[in-house]
Design a protein around this motif. Structure first.
Motif, PDB file in Angstrom:
ATOM      1  N   SER A   1       0.886  -0.832   0.427  1.00  0.00           N
ATOM      2  CA  SER A   1       0.329  -0.219  -0.518  1.00  0.00           C
ATOM      3  C   SER A   1       0.645   1.285  -0.434  1.00  0.00           C
ATOM      4  O   SER A   1       0.763   2.113  -0.948  1.00  0.00           O
ATOM      5  N   GLU A   2       2.307   1.428   1.358  1.00  0.00           N
ATOM      6  CA  GLU A   2       2.787   2.375   0.701  1.00  0.00           C
ATOM      7  C   GLU A   2       3.334   2.841  -0.296  1.00  0.00           C
ATOM      8  O   GLU A   2       3.639   3.498  -0.567  1.00  0.00           O
ATOM      9  N   ARG A   3       3.628   1.407  -0.799  1.00  0.00           N
ATOM     10  CA  ARG A   3       4.828   1.732  -1.960  1.00  0.00           C
ATOM     11  C   ARG A   3       3.831   1.961  -3.335  1.00  0.00           C
ATOM     12  O   ARG A   3       3.981   2.200  -5.031  1.00  0.00           O
ATOM     13  N   GLY A   4       2.618   1.768  -3.039  1.00  0.00           N
ATOM     14  CA  GLY A   4       2.316   2.012  -4.204  1.00  0.00           C
ATOM     15  C   GLY A   4       1.258   0.656  -5.732  1.00  0.00           C
ATOM     16  O   GLY A   4       1.596   1.470  -6.363  1.00  0.00           O
ATOM     17  N   ASP A   5       1.909  -0.080  -4.665  1.00  0.00           N
ATOM     18  CA  ASP A   5       1.676  -1.300  -5.745  1.00  0.00           C
ATOM     19  C   ASP A   5       0.094  -2.167  -5.104  1.00  0.00           C
ATOM     20  O   ASP A   5      -0.445  -3.088  -4.614  1.00  0.00           O
ATOM     21  N   THR A   6      -0.812  -1.257  -6.620  1.00  0.00           N
ATOM     22  CA  THR A   6      -1.661  -1.975  -6.088  1.00  0.00           C
ATOM     23  C   THR A   6      -2.154  -2.938  -6.036  1.00  0.00           C
ATOM     24  O   THR A   6      -3.105  -3.895  -5.714  1.00  0.00           O
ATOM     25  N   GLU A   7      -1.761  -4.019  -7.366  1.00  0.00           N
ATOM     26  CA  GLU A   7      -1.845  -5.182  -7.549  1.00  0.00           C
ATOM     27  C   GLU A   7      -1.604  -6.146  -5.940  1.00  0.00           C
ATOM     28  O   GLU A   7      -2.149  -7.138  -5.634  1.00  0.00           O
ATOM     29  N   ALA A   8      -0.288  -5.731  -5.449  1.00  0.00           N
ATOM     30  CA  ALA A   8       0.460  -6.861  -3.506  1.00  0.00           C
ATOM     31  C   ALA A   8      -0.737  -6.412  -3.443  1.00  0.00           C
ATOM     32  O   ALA A   8      -1.179  -7.109  -2.254  1.00  0.00           O
ATOM     33  N   GLU A   9      -0.954  -5.062  -3.292  1.00  0.00           N
ATOM     34  CA  GLU A   9      -2.278  -4.518  -1.967  1.00  0.00           C
ATOM     35  C   GLU A   9      -3.051  -5.030  -1.881  1.00  0.00           C
ATOM     36  O   GLU A   9      -3.730  -5.496  -0.592  1.00  0.00           O
ATOM     37  N   HIS A  10      -3.901  -4.937  -3.191  1.00  0.00           N
ATOM     38  CA  HIS A  10      -5.380  -6.010  -2.988  1.00  0.00           C
ATOM     39  C   HIS A  10      -5.587  -7.470  -2.639  1.00  0.00           C
ATOM     40  O   HIS A  10      -6.549  -8.069  -3.068  1.00  0.00           O
ATOM     41  N   ALA A  11      -4.014  -8.026  -3.398  1.00  0.00           N
ATOM     42  CA  ALA A  11      -4.064  -9.322  -3.205  1.00  0.00           C
ATOM     43  C   ALA A  11      -4.740 -10.049  -2.105  1.00  0.00           C
ATOM     44  O   ALA A  11      -5.190 -11.000  -1.689  1.00  0.00           O
ATOM     45  N   ILE A  12      -4.962  -9.995  -1.099  1.00  0.00           N
ATOM     46  CA  ILE A  12      -5.224  -9.850   0.173  1.00  0.00           C
ATOM     47  C   ILE A  12      -6.127  -9.889   0.721  1.00  0.00           C
ATOM     48  O   ILE A  12      -6.998 -11.001   1.271  1.00  0.00           O
TER      49      ILE A  12
END
Length: 84
Positions: free
Chosen positions: A18-29
């Motif tokens: 989330s902090e680095r702006g990686d939306t794919e990894a952010e929402h994978a959880i």
């Protein structure tokens, strides 16, 4: 590795993404039926797609300060300050 240790690691990676702006990894959880609550405003977002749309639609730069992550089993809570 213990399931709770793996889950905590996934939650912590979520906030780093989330902090680095990686939306794919952010929402994978998020599960398809995840719920995101903002207690200060009373907003509630249901479902991975809705959460992603809400976060992706915000025009401001966001920063996340995680104060604590607590939980076990199927229930985990992150206490964070999000600044815009």
């Amino acid at each position: 590795m213990d399931a709770d240790i793996r889950t905590r690691a996934a939650v912590e990676e979520h906030w780093r993404a989330s902090e680095r702006g990686d939306t794919e990894a952010e929402h994978a959880i998020y599960a398809a039926d995840a719920i995101l609550d903002y207690p200060q405003s009373g907003e509630r977002f249901r479902g991975r797609a809705t959460i992603s749309a809400q976060r992706g639609g915000h025009p401001a730069s966001r920063h996340f300060t995680v104060h604590r992550v607590v939980g076990g089993g199927d229930l985990w809570v992150s206490e964070c300050v999000i600044t815009y």
